[in-house]
Design a protein around this motif. Structure first.
Motif, mmCIF file in Angstrom:
data_model
loop_
_atom_site.group_PDB
_atom_site.id
_atom_site.type_symbol
_atom_site.label_atom_id
_atom_site.label_comp_id
_atom_site.label_asym_id
_atom_site.label_seq_id
_atom_site.Cartn_x
_atom_site.Cartn_y
_atom_site.Cartn_z
ATOM 1 N N GLN A 1 0.828 -1.208 0.000
ATOM 2 C CA GLN A 1 0.000 0.000 0.000
ATOM 3 C C GLN A 1 0.860 1.255 0.000
ATOM 4 O O GLN A 1 0.535 2.245 -0.658
ATOM 5 N N ILE A 2 1.964 1.215 0.740
ATOM 6 C CA ILE A 2 2.880 2.362 0.755
ATOM 7 C C ILE A 2 3.467 2.578 -0.632
ATOM 8 O O ILE A 2 3.506 3.711 -1.144
ATOM 9 N N LEU A 3 3.915 1.499 -1.275
ATOM 10 C CA LEU A 3 4.499 1.608 -2.611
ATOM 11 C C LEU A 3 3.488 2.136 -3.618
ATOM 12 O O LEU A 3 3.824 2.932 -4.496
ATOM 13 N N ASN A 4 2.236 1.687 -3.503
ATOM 14 C CA ASN A 4 1.207 2.119 -4.448
ATOM 15 C C ASN A 4 0.737 3.545 -4.176
ATOM 16 O O ASN A 4 0.086 4.148 -5.027
ATOM 17 N N THR B 1 6.328 7.757 -7.335
ATOM 18 C CA THR B 1 7.518 7.195 -7.954
ATOM 19 C C THR B 1 7.264 5.750 -8.360
ATOM 20 O O THR B 1 6.769 4.951 -7.559
ATOM 21 N N GLY B 2 7.589 5.406 -9.603
ATOM 22 C CA GLY B 2 7.433 4.035 -10.061
ATOM 23 C C GLY B 2 8.574 3.164 -9.552
ATOM 24 O O GLY B 2 9.731 3.572 -9.585
ATOM 25 N N ILE B 3 8.241 1.977 -9.047
ATOM 26 C CA ILE B 3 9.237 1.053 -8.510
ATOM 27 C C ILE B 3 9.132 -0.274 -9.250
ATOM 28 O O ILE B 3 8.041 -0.831 -9.396
ATOM 29 N N MET B 4 10.277 -0.798 -9.711
ATOM 30 C CA MET B 4 10.340 -2.126 -10.316
ATOM 31 C C MET B 4 11.510 -2.896 -9.729
ATOM 32 O O MET B 4 12.601 -2.340 -9.585
ATOM 33 N N VAL B 5 11.283 -4.166 -9.401
ATOM 34 C CA VAL B 5 12.349 -5.061 -8.951
ATOM 35 C C VAL B 5 12.621 -6.045 -10.086
ATOM 36 O O VAL B 5 11.719 -6.785 -10.494
ATOM 37 N N VAL B 6 13.849 -6.037 -10.612
ATOM 38 C CA VAL B 6 14.198 -6.794 -11.805
ATOM 39 C C VAL B 6 15.338 -7.762 -11.480
ATOM 40 O O VAL B 6 16.325 -7.375 -10.845
ATOM 41 N N ASP B 7 15.212 -9.030 -11.920
ATOM 42 C CA ASP B 7 16.281 -9.996 -11.674
ATOM 43 C C ASP B 7 17.332 -9.947 -12.778
ATOM 44 O O ASP B 7 17.259 -9.123 -13.699
ATOM 45 N N SER B 8 18.308 -10.842 -12.709
ATOM 46 C CA SER B 8 19.426 -10.823 -13.657
ATOM 47 C C SER B 8 19.009 -11.192 -15.075
ATOM 48 O O SER B 8 19.722 -10.900 -16.034
#
Length: 395
Positions: free
Chosen positions: A88-91, A95-102
């Protein structure tokens, strides 16, 4: 048979029977513990080990297993609550947030990332690689570890609003300097020409003979100077309005009756749609009315400037509603034709106009009003439907 041998055999049999029972009991308990952890791994907490009508050892074991289950269930629920809280805090942030793997798989993202990248779903960087190159998106990337794996946390922010504010501030400073210099130069010229004209008029009234040709030319020249100076002063005063928007005095008002009043001032049929019917806005109603009136006037003029009869029924629509941030949105739409891209990119710049009699101040002043009100005014066009929409956002 020897008595001692019998005793030994009996003892061995008892030991074997006891061992078999103990082994079976051990196996049953191992199965219960394995069942407990298998169920927890699958997220199933609906089971319960019975404690009624059990021997003392089984009862103690079942009570212990039930306590372990409740403890792990409580821990899992707390973890899920924390995850929802953080989500809920992130939404809630812009600011857009993305977590991306290798492998460039997007493991997690928030709603702002979807909005900024104009995407319905995000699963891989390749979906939005081109959009990430947009100059209006500021990107910040950090490295982190997640479950023993390296991931990248990408933060996105929209700087177009900031750039727009900087551009407006630059225009305001420029206009203030120009208007100040022009007013200081033209005002005394206009005042002097008006004084000289009055003296010439008095001399004409007192003179018995017609005025000489030179005097008539002088009067004509002074009239020209006075007329030109007066028009220039009016022109400059028009642009001064852009830099002197009054401080908003916000108050609550109902949107639907407000739009109905705006529509009555428009010399055209206007469709009105407000959701919900009792929608309230908190803003300076008089300033917002200036913006809506100007947009409606432009829409009517767009229809009047059409060279041919529209193939579809002409319409002007006022649509009011709220967005996810609970801001009030007022869309002013029409199908009088699309604005060419080369013109659309300049319509909010002061002085810019395509109308022969236009001042080029209407849209720039309207955006400035929304800016000082904490909102925004933007243009969007549906090229497939041929619909132009100006969007007013009231926070």
């Amino acid at each position: 048979m020897d008595y001692k041998l019998i005793v030994i055999i009996v003892v061995l049999l008892v030991a074997v029977v006891g061992y078999v029972r103990l082994y079976r009991h051990y196996r049953r308990n191992i199965k219960k513990v394995r069942f407990l952890f298998d169920a927890i791994d699958n997220g199933d907490f609906s089971f319960n080990f019975p404690t009624e009508k059990r021997n003392k050892e089984d009862k103690i074991l079942h009570q212990s297993l039930n306590r372990i289950k409740l403890f792990l269930q409580h821990t899992r629920e707390e973890q899920m609550e924390r995850e929802k809280y953080y989500e809920q805090i992130l939404n809630a942030v812009d600011t857009g947030i993305m977590v991306v793997d290798s492998q460039d798989n997007i493991l997690q993202h928030n709603l702002a990332a979807l909005r900024l990248l104009n995407a319905d779903v995000l699963t891989h960087i390749n979906q939005v690689r081109e959009k990430l190159k947009d100059e209006h998106l500021a990107k910040h990337e950090t490295q982190a570890m997640l479950k023993g794996k390296h991931v990248r946390i990408i933060a996105l922010s929209d700087v177009s609003h900031e750039l727009s504010n900087q551009e407006v501030d630059s225009w305001i400073k420029l206009i203030r300097v120009l208007t100040h210099e022009i007013m200081n130069t033209i005002t005394p010229v206009t005042s002097l020409s008006e004084t000289l004209l009055k003296e010439l008029d008095n001399e004409e009234q007192n003179a018995a003979e017609p005025q000489p040709t030179e005097q008539a030319k002088l009067k004509q020249g002074l009239e020209t100077i006075h007329k030109t100076g007066t028009e220039l002063l009016a022109f400059v005063n028009n642009y001064r309005r852009f830099t002197h928007v009054p401080q908003p005095q916000p108050a609550l008002f109902y949107v639907e009756p407000f739009l109905e009043r705006m529509a009555m001032l428009c010399n055209h049929e206007v469709e009105i749609a407000v959701t919900p019917k009792d929608l309230l806005a908190y803003a300076d109603e008089s300033l917002i009315s200036h913006v809506v009136t100007n947009l409606l006037k432009n829409a009517v003029e767009a229809f009047n400037d059409l060279q041919s009869i529209p193939t579809t029924k002409p319409f002007i629509c006022l649509h009011a509603y709220t967005n996810e941030q609970e801001s009030v949105i007022i869309d002013v739409s029409n199908n009088a034709g699309l604005i060419p891209d080369d013109i659309a990119s300049h319509i909010f710049i002061p002085f810019f106009t395509t109308k022969p009699e236009g001042s080029g101040i209407g849209l720039s002043l309207s955006r400035q009003i929304m800016r000082v009100s904490g909102g925004s005014l933007s243009l969007s066009q549906d090229k497939a439907q041929g619909i132009t929409t100006f969007r007013i956002v009231i926070p």
